[in-house]
Every structure is written in C-alpha cells, then in structure tokens.
Design a protein around this motif. Structure first.
Motif, PDB file in Angstrom:
ATOM      1  N   ASP A 298     -38.295  15.053  12.228  1.00 11.02           N
ATOM      2  CA  ASP A 298     -38.032  15.143  13.655  1.00 11.02           C
ATOM      3  C   ASP A 298     -38.418  13.871  14.410  1.00 11.02           C
ATOM      4  N   PRO A 299     -37.444  12.964  14.560  1.00 11.63           N
ATOM      5  CA  PRO A 299     -37.727  11.712  15.259  1.00 11.63           C
ATOM      6  C   PRO A 299     -38.095  11.919  16.724  1.00 11.63           C
ATOM      7  N   TRP A 300     -37.787  13.105  17.238  1.00  7.08           N
ATOM      8  CA  TRP A 300     -38.090  13.355  18.648  1.00  7.08           C
ATOM      9  C   TRP A 300     -39.534  13.817  18.849  1.00  7.08           C
TER      10      TRP A 300
ATOM     11  N   ASP B 102     -33.220  10.067   2.591  1.00  5.02           N
ATOM     12  CA  ASP B 102     -34.478   9.462   3.037  1.00  5.02           C
ATOM     13  C   ASP B 102     -35.187  10.377   4.046  1.00  5.02           C
ATOM     14  N   ALA B 103     -34.414  10.875   4.989  1.00  2.43           N
ATOM     15  CA  ALA B 103     -34.989  11.772   5.994  1.00  2.43           C
ATOM     16  C   ALA B 103     -35.502  13.050   5.341  1.00  2.43           C
ATOM     17  N   LEU B 104     -34.734  13.567   4.380  1.00  4.47           N
ATOM     18  CA  LEU B 104     -35.145  14.792   3.697  1.00  4.47           C
ATOM     19  C   LEU B 104     -36.384  14.560   2.832  1.00  4.47           C
TER      20      LEU B 104
ATOM     21  N   GLY C 110     -44.377   8.457  21.785  1.00  2.00           N
ATOM     22  CA  GLY C 110     -43.682   7.343  22.420  1.00  2.00           C
ATOM     23  C   GLY C 110     -42.179   7.521  22.498  1.00  2.00           C
ATOM     24  N   GLY C 111     -41.722   8.751  22.311  1.00  6.88           N
ATOM     25  CA  GLY C 111     -40.290   8.995  22.442  1.00  6.88           C
ATOM     26  C   GLY C 111     -39.566   8.881  21.123  1.00  6.88           C
ATOM     27  N   VAL C 112     -38.279   9.172  21.172  1.00  5.72           N
ATOM     28  CA  VAL C 112     -37.501   9.246  19.938  1.00  5.72           C
ATOM     29  C   VAL C 112     -37.644   7.968  19.094  1.00  5.72           C
ATOM     30  N   ASP C 113     -37.967   8.166  17.830  1.00  9.34           N
ATOM     31  CA  ASP C 113     -38.174   7.037  16.931  1.00  9.34           C
ATOM     32  C   ASP C 113     -37.432   7.298  15.619  1.00  9.34           C
ATOM     33  N   PRO C 114     -36.249   6.717  15.478  1.00  7.30           N
ATOM     34  CA  PRO C 114     -35.444   6.978  14.280  1.00  7.30           C
ATOM     35  C   PRO C 114     -35.819   6.099  13.087  1.00  7.30           C
ATOM     36  N   THR C 115     -36.976   5.455  13.150  1.00  2.95           N
ATOM     37  CA  THR C 115     -37.358   4.517  12.086  1.00  2.95           C
ATOM     38  C   THR C 115     -37.249   5.148  10.696  1.00  2.95           C
ATOM     39  N   GLY C 116     -37.623   6.417  10.595  1.00  2.00           N
ATOM     40  CA  GLY C 116     -37.606   7.083   9.294  1.00  2.00           C
ATOM     41  C   GLY C 116     -36.205   7.314   8.755  1.00  2.00           C
ATOM     42  N   TYR C 117     -35.224   7.063   9.549  1.00  2.00           N
ATOM     43  CA  TYR C 117     -33.836   7.274   9.158  1.00  2.00           C
ATOM     44  C   TYR C 117     -33.108   5.942   8.963  1.00  2.00           C
ATOM     45  N   VAL C 118     -33.558   4.952   9.728  1.00  2.87           N
ATOM     46  CA  VAL C 118     -32.792   3.707   9.838  1.00  2.87           C
ATOM     47  C   VAL C 118     -32.714   2.922   8.538  1.00  2.87           C
ATOM     48  N   LYS C 119     -33.805   2.896   7.800  1.00  7.45           N
ATOM     49  CA  LYS C 119     -33.800   2.091   6.573  1.00  7.45           C
ATOM     50  C   LYS C 119     -32.748   2.616   5.591  1.00  7.45           C
TER      51      LYS C 119
END
Lengths: 267, 189
Positions: free
Chosen positions: A98-100, A212-214, A104-113
């Motif tokens: 859950d990037p949300w 990666d997210a999973l 500090g607000g939505v952080d998609p770092t865990g998905y971006v790579k």
C-alpha cells in the motif's frame, strides 16, 4: 545448429542508488547497431524513471505531486500508469502492499524499480536477442532463455546470502523481498510498524512490477498473502521463514536439480 | 576444484510436515480484476501438488569461498583501510592465489572497500575489506545481503549453472566501483 557457446552481452547501469545489470543472449553476434540502440534505450528508460519517481530529488514530478504543487494530469503520463499499477497491486495483495500508507503521502518506490525493469526489458526485444534479463539488484525481468532453454535463477538463502536456497526455472520475472537482518525497511501498511513475517519472499510472474509489489506484500503479510497469490493466475511464490521453514504455491517452478532438501514440486 | 556457492543446506532431513500450500481450485485472473473486481473461476490447471513437505533449512554451514586457500598469509595491505577514496588498488601475492583490495568508496550508508581473491583467472572469493557506516544497522544488511549479490554475479559464470540471482538487497554502486578496482588490479576485467 552448433554446440557453440551462446553469444552474450552484458551491460551495467548505475541508477537509483543501485546497480542494474542487463544480460543479453543470442544465437549470433550481439555487437550490432540494433542491439547498441536497444541498450541505449534501456538505459534511458531507467534514467527517465529515476528523474520522474525519485523521492530523493526535491523537484521530481512524484515529489511535486506529493506536495500538491502539480495535479496528476500535469505529471508525466507514466506517473498515472504507475499509480494505476500500484492500485491493482494493492487490491491483489489485499492491502498488504500500500503505497498510500507510507509516511509523507503516496510513495510508489516499492513498485517503480520493477516497473522500470519491465519497461527496460521491452526495449531489448530486438532482432538477434533471443534472451534477455534485466536484474535490478535481485529483482529480475526476463524474456526468452539461453540456447533455447529457460533461464535458471538462484534464490538467495536468507540466513546465508552467499548460498542459494533453491534454483528456479524462470519464465518472465522474479522478485525477492525480505529483511535478512536488522534495519527493517518494510512496513506493515495496517499498523505502520516496520516488521516482516518471513525472512524472504519471492514472487514469479509475467510482470515484474506486480511481482515486486507482491513480494513486498508477502514479506510483510506472510501466509495470508501467499494464499492470495495461490489464487492468482500466472503468479507463484515462495517464502522462507525466519526459522527456515518454507511455503510455496503449487506452481512454483523449482528447477529439478536443486530439490535435495525435499522441496520438490513441479518441473 | 570447483567452488560453487551453491551449497544447499541438505543436512537436516527431518521432514517437518510444513506449509505446503494446497491450492484452492479457482484462480484470480488479472484482466478480469482490472475491469471489475470479479473473480473468474477458470483454469485450475491441476498443478501437481508437491509430494514432500519442505525441510527447514537450518544450520548447515555454507562454504564461503573467501580468503586464500594457500594459507600464504596474504596480508591485506593496509593503506586501503583508511577512509580515503584513493583510486589505487593493492595487489598482494603473485603466484597462484592472489588478492586485491579495491578503492574505498562511498556508498549509501558510509564507506566500504571490496577485496577480491583469485586463483589464476578464477575469482575464488569476494569479501568486504573495510566497512564504515557510523553504526548504521544497514551495514550488516549490506554486508550480508548486497555483497553476495555482486559476488554471485561475478562468480556465477564459472560456478553454478545459473544466469541470475534473486534476493533482497541494497546493492550500491559503491560495491561495483570498488569491485571494478580490485578486478582491474588483478587484471581480471
């Protein structure tokens, strides 16, 4: 048909504070203008993703969005794509990714790579390349294989990372998450605590971004997420507990020669 | 002698009847999920269920192919131990077993240098020679998780029949930089 060693070409990309390796395999020479251009494009994909999504750069679009300086529509279109992907991953993982829920607000770092690796991989689909792997510090996107045979990838043993826990027949991508030691960087989205339930969580499937997210969700959520992945088409998973006990989905592609520990399934 | 890092902890034979996941027959299809939140009962492609349970991979020492086997007292020259990002690399010993320490470089959490041991043209070990992190707990993490990734990467071609390694890691460009230095010093790259 010869028994010659396959042609290979390797490239290192230093980006996002890590090292990404690109490994190409072909039946013929890979020192061609097409392959040169493909590698250049793959590098560009990474650097573009870094510029857009870096939470370390104050002026990155993702940070400006987080601060409310720009609307989603004003950000590069990839931002919306990535957030859509994050939304799907959140749903599929039952909220364990859950990037949300990040501070500090939505952080998609865990998905971006994973997403960037998958995009970079697409750039490498050019004539002459029969197999390619983009390895972003242990998370791998791939197509094809070597010499007509699927890639084999080792999964690191969490308690002894210089050794492998098993070898996987790779079709598509694999991501592994986990906090081997102290200094947890994974966070339980429901409680905000930095914790994990397993030492190592690997997920395979067609899309590295989702895998990666999973894997992140699986490391934090444990068996509950493993059960969810079991029900998910095309994705498989393996967990290694803090006590060394393993769990896996029925289709997890262990490669045959490494079943000495009795972890045999298919393949 | 081949030194594969592929050491599986096969000693523990005690089959604990563990968490083999028995599937439910229905699979969630992503495309369907994307559209609505509906789950489609398709496939259930009768994946063969694993017969045996998993073994806990406790203990079982793993062979870490590090340091020089020839007890030739390869002194890891100091010089590099100081936190100076010098670009020089130090080559020690000449004959069969050699080692070199790459430059001390900055990485995300501090400074480190990488030591490579080689026998002939074969890399026999990659270790961290120095690591300073100001007490940051990630140092242990880096030492145990990231380094092996590079080590594997550098060694896989000549050991296990695998093309890649998947593992959680915080691999830093610093490793690569120092490793490159050491490899160049050994004329391995």
């Amino acid at each position: 048909m010869t028994t010659n060693a396959p042609h290979t070409r390797h490239q290192r990309i230093e980006v996002m504070g890590t090292v990404v390796t690109v490994d190409l395999y072909g039946d013929g020479p890979l020192q061609t203008p097409e392959v040169d251009a493909a590698i250049t494009e793959a590098e560009a994909v990474w650097h573009r993703a870094d510029r857009t999504f870096s939470t370390w750069r104050a002026d990155s679009p993702i940070n400006r969005l987080r601060r409310g300086e720009i609307a989603l529509g004003e950000a590069p279109s990839e931002v919306a794509d990535v957030l859509d992907g994050c939304r799907l991953a959140k749903e599929v993982s039952g909220g364990w990714f859950d990037p949300w829920a990040m501070p500090g607000g939505v952080d998609p770092t865990g998905y971006v790579k994973g997403w960037a690796a998958a995009c970079a991989l697409e750039a490498l689909r050019v004539p002459g390349v029969t197999g390619a792997m983009v390895n972003a510090a242990g998370d791998i996107a791939s197509f094809g294989g070597v010499g007509g045979v699927a890639f084999r990838v080792g999964v690191v043993r969490p308690d002894a990372p210089e050794a492998l826990a098993c070898v996987v027949t790779l079709r598509g991508s694999i991501a592994t998450s986990g906090d081997y030691l102290r200094g947890s960087h994974l966070r339980n989205p429901f409680t905000g605590e930095a914790t994990t339930r397993v030492a190592s969580a690997s997920v395979t499937g067609p899309d590295l971004a989702l895998a990666d997210a999973l894997a992140t969700a699986l490391a934090v959520g444990g068996d509950e997420v493993l059960a969810r992945i079991e029900r998910l088409e095309d994705y498989e998973a393996l967990t290694i507990g803090l006590d060394g006990v393993r769990g896996w989905t029925t289709g997890f592609a262990f490669a045959e020669t490494h079943n000495r520990t009795g972890t045999r399934t298919t393949q | 002698m081949k030194r594969t890092p592929l050491v599986l902890a096969s000693t523990v034979a005690g089959l604990t009847g563990v968490a083999v996941f028995h599937s439910t027959p229905q699979k969630v299809v992503l495309s369907a999920l994307n559209a609505t939140a509906a789950t489609t009962p398709t496939t259930a492609s009768a994946a063969p269920t694993p017969s045996a349970g998993a073994t806990p991979t406790t203990s079982a020492t793993t062979v870490t192919p590090t340091t020089t086997p020839t007890a030739a007292a390869t002194p890891t020259t100091s010089a590099t131990a100081a936190a100076v990002p010098s670009t020089t690399s130090t080559v020690v010993a000449a004959s069969a077993s050699r080692s070199a320490t790459g430059p001390v470089v900055n990485y995300y959490y501090g400074q480190l240098s990488v030591k490579v041991t080689a026998s002939g043209t074969k890399i026999t070990g990659i270790t961290i020679a120095t690591l300073s992190d100001g007490g940051n707990p990630y140092s242990a993490y880096v030492d145990h998780a990231s380094l092996p990734m590079l080590q594997r990467e550098a060694m896989s071609a000549q050991s296990a029949n695998i093309q890649g390694v998947s593992g959680a890691s915080y691999t830093s460009a610093g490793f690569a930089q120092s490793l490159q230095g050491a490899l160049s010093a050994l004329k391995l790259k």
